[in-house]
Every structure is written in C-alpha cells, then in structure tokens.
Write a protein that holds these residues in place. Structure first.
Motif, PDB file in Angstrom:
ATOM      1  N   TYR A   1       4.445  87.495  32.855  1.00  0.00           N
ATOM      2  CA  TYR A   1       3.832  86.276  32.321  1.00  0.00           C
ATOM      3  C   TYR A   1       2.334  86.206  32.601  1.00  0.00           C
ATOM      4  O   TYR A   1       1.711  85.180  32.375  1.00  0.00           O
ATOM      5  CB  TYR A   1       4.530  85.052  32.918  1.00  0.00           C
ATOM      6  CG  TYR A   1       6.031  85.135  32.840  1.00  0.00           C
ATOM      7  CD1 TYR A   1       6.691  85.120  31.613  1.00  0.00           C
ATOM      8  CD2 TYR A   1       6.796  85.259  33.996  1.00  0.00           C
ATOM      9  CE1 TYR A   1       8.074  85.231  31.541  1.00  0.00           C
ATOM     10  CE2 TYR A   1       8.180  85.358  33.935  1.00  0.00           C
ATOM     11  CZ  TYR A   1       8.812  85.348  32.703  1.00  0.00           C
ATOM     12  OH  TYR A   1      10.178  85.458  32.633  1.00  0.00           O
TER      13      TYR A   1
ATOM     14  N   ALA B   1       9.465  88.557  27.220  1.00  0.00           N
ATOM     15  CA  ALA B   1       9.023  87.637  28.268  1.00  0.00           C
ATOM     16  C   ALA B   1       9.111  86.180  27.823  1.00  0.00           C
ATOM     17  O   ALA B   1       9.494  85.307  28.614  1.00  0.00           O
ATOM     18  CB  ALA B   1       7.591  87.972  28.689  1.00  0.00           C
ATOM     19  N   ILE B   2       8.783  85.899  26.572  1.00  0.00           N
ATOM     20  CA  ILE B   2       8.843  84.512  26.114  1.00  0.00           C
ATOM     21  C   ILE B   2      10.221  84.142  25.566  1.00  0.00           C
ATOM     22  O   ILE B   2      10.471  82.975  25.247  1.00  0.00           O
ATOM     23  CB  ILE B   2       7.767  84.199  25.060  1.00  0.00           C
ATOM     24  CG1 ILE B   2       8.059  84.905  23.728  1.00  0.00           C
ATOM     25  CG2 ILE B   2       6.385  84.550  25.578  1.00  0.00           C
ATOM     26  CD1 ILE B   2       7.179  84.425  22.590  1.00  0.00           C
TER      27      ILE B   2
ATOM     28  N   HIS C   1       6.114  91.422  25.656  1.00  0.00           N
ATOM     29  CA  HIS C   1       5.732  90.027  25.410  1.00  0.00           C
ATOM     30  C   HIS C   1       6.848  89.246  24.712  1.00  0.00           C
ATOM     31  O   HIS C   1       7.137  88.105  25.078  1.00  0.00           O
ATOM     32  CB  HIS C   1       4.456  89.961  24.577  1.00  0.00           C
ATOM     33  CG  HIS C   1       3.254  90.529  25.253  1.00  0.00           C
ATOM     34  ND1 HIS C   1       3.158  90.671  26.611  1.00  0.00           N
ATOM     35  CD2 HIS C   1       2.071  91.000  24.741  1.00  0.00           C
ATOM     36  CE1 HIS C   1       1.978  91.201  26.923  1.00  0.00           C
ATOM     37  NE2 HIS C   1       1.311  91.400  25.810  1.00  0.00           N
TER      38      HIS C   1
ATOM     39  N   LYS D   1       9.106  76.759  32.195  1.00  0.00           N
ATOM     40  CA  LYS D   1       8.459  77.961  31.711  1.00  0.00           C
ATOM     41  C   LYS D   1       7.489  78.486  32.774  1.00  0.00           C
ATOM     42  O   LYS D   1       6.634  77.731  33.247  1.00  0.00           O
ATOM     43  CB  LYS D   1       7.680  77.682  30.419  1.00  0.00           C
ATOM     44  CG  LYS D   1       8.515  77.082  29.290  1.00  0.00           C
ATOM     45  CD  LYS D   1       9.574  78.042  28.779  1.00  0.00           C
ATOM     46  CE  LYS D   1      10.269  77.470  27.555  1.00  0.00           C
ATOM     47  NZ  LYS D   1      11.384  78.334  27.088  1.00  0.00           N
TER      48      LYS D   1
ATOM     49  N   TYR E   1       1.959  94.532  32.971  1.00  0.00           N
ATOM     50  CA  TYR E   1       2.825  93.491  32.416  1.00  0.00           C
ATOM     51  C   TYR E   1       4.264  93.643  32.884  1.00  0.00           C
ATOM     52  O   TYR E   1       4.988  92.655  33.021  1.00  0.00           O
ATOM     53  CB  TYR E   1       2.761  93.495  30.890  1.00  0.00           C
ATOM     54  CG  TYR E   1       1.567  92.753  30.338  1.00  0.00           C
ATOM     55  CD1 TYR E   1       1.453  91.374  30.470  1.00  0.00           C
ATOM     56  CD2 TYR E   1       0.544  93.440  29.672  1.00  0.00           C
ATOM     57  CE1 TYR E   1       0.370  90.689  29.967  1.00  0.00           C
ATOM     58  CE2 TYR E   1      -0.549  92.758  29.159  1.00  0.00           C
ATOM     59  CZ  TYR E   1      -0.635  91.379  29.311  1.00  0.00           C
ATOM     60  OH  TYR E   1      -1.716  90.710  28.812  1.00  0.00           O
TER      61      TYR E   1
ATOM     62  N   TRP F   1       4.878  80.055  32.636  1.00  0.00           N
ATOM     63  CA  TRP F   1       3.467  79.974  32.240  1.00  0.00           C
ATOM     64  C   TRP F   1       3.015  78.542  31.962  1.00  0.00           C
ATOM     65  O   TRP F   1       1.950  78.323  31.394  1.00  0.00           O
ATOM     66  CB  TRP F   1       3.261  80.805  30.968  1.00  0.00           C
ATOM     67  CG  TRP F   1       4.134  80.348  29.830  1.00  0.00           C
ATOM     68  CD1 TRP F   1       3.923  79.302  28.988  1.00  0.00           C
ATOM     69  CD2 TRP F   1       5.378  80.930  29.443  1.00  0.00           C
ATOM     70  NE1 TRP F   1       4.951  79.176  28.091  1.00  0.00           N
ATOM     71  CE2 TRP F   1       5.871  80.169  28.352  1.00  0.00           C
ATOM     72  CE3 TRP F   1       6.137  82.012  29.895  1.00  0.00           C
ATOM     73  CZ2 TRP F   1       7.083  80.466  27.711  1.00  0.00           C
ATOM     74  CZ3 TRP F   1       7.338  82.302  29.256  1.00  0.00           C
ATOM     75  CH2 TRP F   1       7.797  81.548  28.187  1.00  0.00           C
TER      76      TRP F   1
ATOM     77  N   PHE G   1      -0.570  88.602  25.551  1.00  0.00           N
ATOM     78  CA  PHE G   1       0.548  87.697  25.811  1.00  0.00           C
ATOM     79  C   PHE G   1       0.289  86.347  25.154  1.00  0.00           C
ATOM     80  O   PHE G   1       1.176  85.765  24.507  1.00  0.00           O
ATOM     81  CB  PHE G   1       0.745  87.524  27.320  1.00  0.00           C
ATOM     82  CG  PHE G   1       1.883  86.606  27.694  1.00  0.00           C
ATOM     83  CD1 PHE G   1       3.185  87.079  27.736  1.00  0.00           C
ATOM     84  CD2 PHE G   1       1.649  85.275  28.004  1.00  0.00           C
ATOM     85  CE1 PHE G   1       4.242  86.232  28.075  1.00  0.00           C
ATOM     86  CE2 PHE G   1       2.695  84.428  28.338  1.00  0.00           C
ATOM     87  CZ  PHE G   1       3.989  84.903  28.380  1.00  0.00           C
TER      88      PHE G   1
END
Length: 224
Positions: free
Chosen positions: A185, A147-148, A144, A219, A180, A221, A107
């Motif tokens: 995240y 996710a972002i 991934h 965000k 995941y 993360w 990630f």
C-alpha cells in the motif's frame, strides 16, 4: 450508469505543445530523455479505446509533480496534448475525458483513478482499463490491482510500448516490484518520502469525502 474507466498513467509534464515530440518541450528527468513520442502513443491508444466504447470515461491521472514545471499536472499535460492533436480524429471523446490531478505514483494512479470515476459517475466502474508502459504490466495487473482488491476479471491492461532503454527500465522495475511486494500500500517511509517529493505544491485530494467507501478506516491507505 456504470461502464469502463479508461485510466492513463501520466509520466511527465509538457511545457510547449507546439513542439511536443521534442525533449525540450517537456520537463523530464534524465532517464526520460527520448520518451515523449511514447507518451503520445499512450494518449492516442487510450483515446482510441474510449472512442470504441461510448459508455466509457477517459481519465488522465497524474499530479503536479515537478516544482520547476509550476502547478501544472501530468494529467492536464496529457489532456492538453490530446486536445492539441484534435483527439486523434475522435473529438467526441473530449466530452468524456477528465483529469485526476493528485496521483503521485502508480498505486495512486489506479486507486485515485477509480475514485475520480466515482466522482463523475456516482458509482464504481464495472471495468477498469489502464494504459501505461508495457514493462509495468505485472506491477499494475497483479500488485496494485490485488492490493486494492479489484477483481481480475474486471481489469484490463494496455501497454502500447516500452522505453528505448528497456533493460534499464526492467532493472528499475524489478526494484520497484520488490518494494511494493514488501509494502503493497506504499505506506512506509521510503514511499512516503517519494510521495512528498512528488507533491511540491502540497495539494490534497478530497477522495475521503467524495469516495468514502474506498477511504474507510478499514482501508490501509485511508490516511493518504
């Protein structure tokens, strides 16, 4: 100027460039035995891609993940190996090659790789090309990337090869993808314990400062 970020996900740390094809030249986990020539192909493919696109930036991603290897990162290992092999006949790529030395998992290879591009070029890339194992394509390309929030049409995945024991790798990958899916995240305790283990020298990135849009408080993360 904005173009393509070619990201290479690191997997191990080299100790002896003169014997780079041999397991003994690397700090490897047991399941990684026999893999070094495969890593070389990842590097070669990424360098070739960068040579074909003069506006691209090549970024090797991977932190100093092994205490027994000392404070040498996976990304530095890959860069040094490319240099040792004279950039596979494309020496000009060296001037467009950079290290991302903080990623502790896949990630972060993607997220931190984009942030490293931003540090270099001052803006996000138009496109991302990521090079890693073929069996990890779904993890990067779907989990991934999604996710972002990176657009699918601006992402390309290259998987040059797979480990020899592909069935074992696929079993491990099924487990990783399930983790995941449950924790996109990688914020939960299991992921955090793994990240801590893979950061034995307690290094800390500066992307919250250099890449604030990707580490704003909205965000999930942002405290990585």
């Amino acid at each position: 100027m904005s173009s393509t970020a070619i990201l290479v996900a690191g997997h191990a740390i080299v100790r002896d460039l003169s014997n780079y094809q041999d397991d003994k030249a690397w700090h490897l986990l047991d399941f990684q035995r026999g893999e070094p020539p495969k890593y070389v192909e990842h590097i070669r493919r990424a360098v070739t891609e960068a040579a074909a696109d003069p506006q691209s930036i090549l970024i090797f991603s991977g932190g100093a993940t092994r205490r027994d290897a000392g404070p040498r990162s996976e990304s530095l290992s890959y860069w040094l190996l490319a240099e040792h092999l004279q950039w596979f006949g494309h020496p000009e790529v060296a001037q467009r090659s950079y290290l991302e030395e903080f990623a502790r998992d896949s990630f972060e290879n993607l997220l931190f790789g984009i942030c490293r591009y931003r540090e270099v070029r001052g803006q996000d890339p138009e496109h991302v090309t990521l090079v890693s194992w073929a069996f990890k394509q779904q993890r990067f390309e779907n989990l991934h990337r999604q996710a972002i929030g990176w657009p699918r049409e601006r992402f390309r995945y290259i998987g040059p090869n797979d480990p020899e024991d592909l069935s074992q790798a696929q079993r491990a990958e099924e487990k990783a993808r399930a983790q995941y899916l449950a924790d996109p995240y990688s914020l939960g305790p299991e992921f955090q314990a793994k990240k801590s283990e893979r950061n034995p020298f307690r290094r800390q990135h500066g992307y919250r400062t250099s890449c604030p849009e990707w580490f704003s408080v909205d965000k999930p993360w942002h405290m990585f």
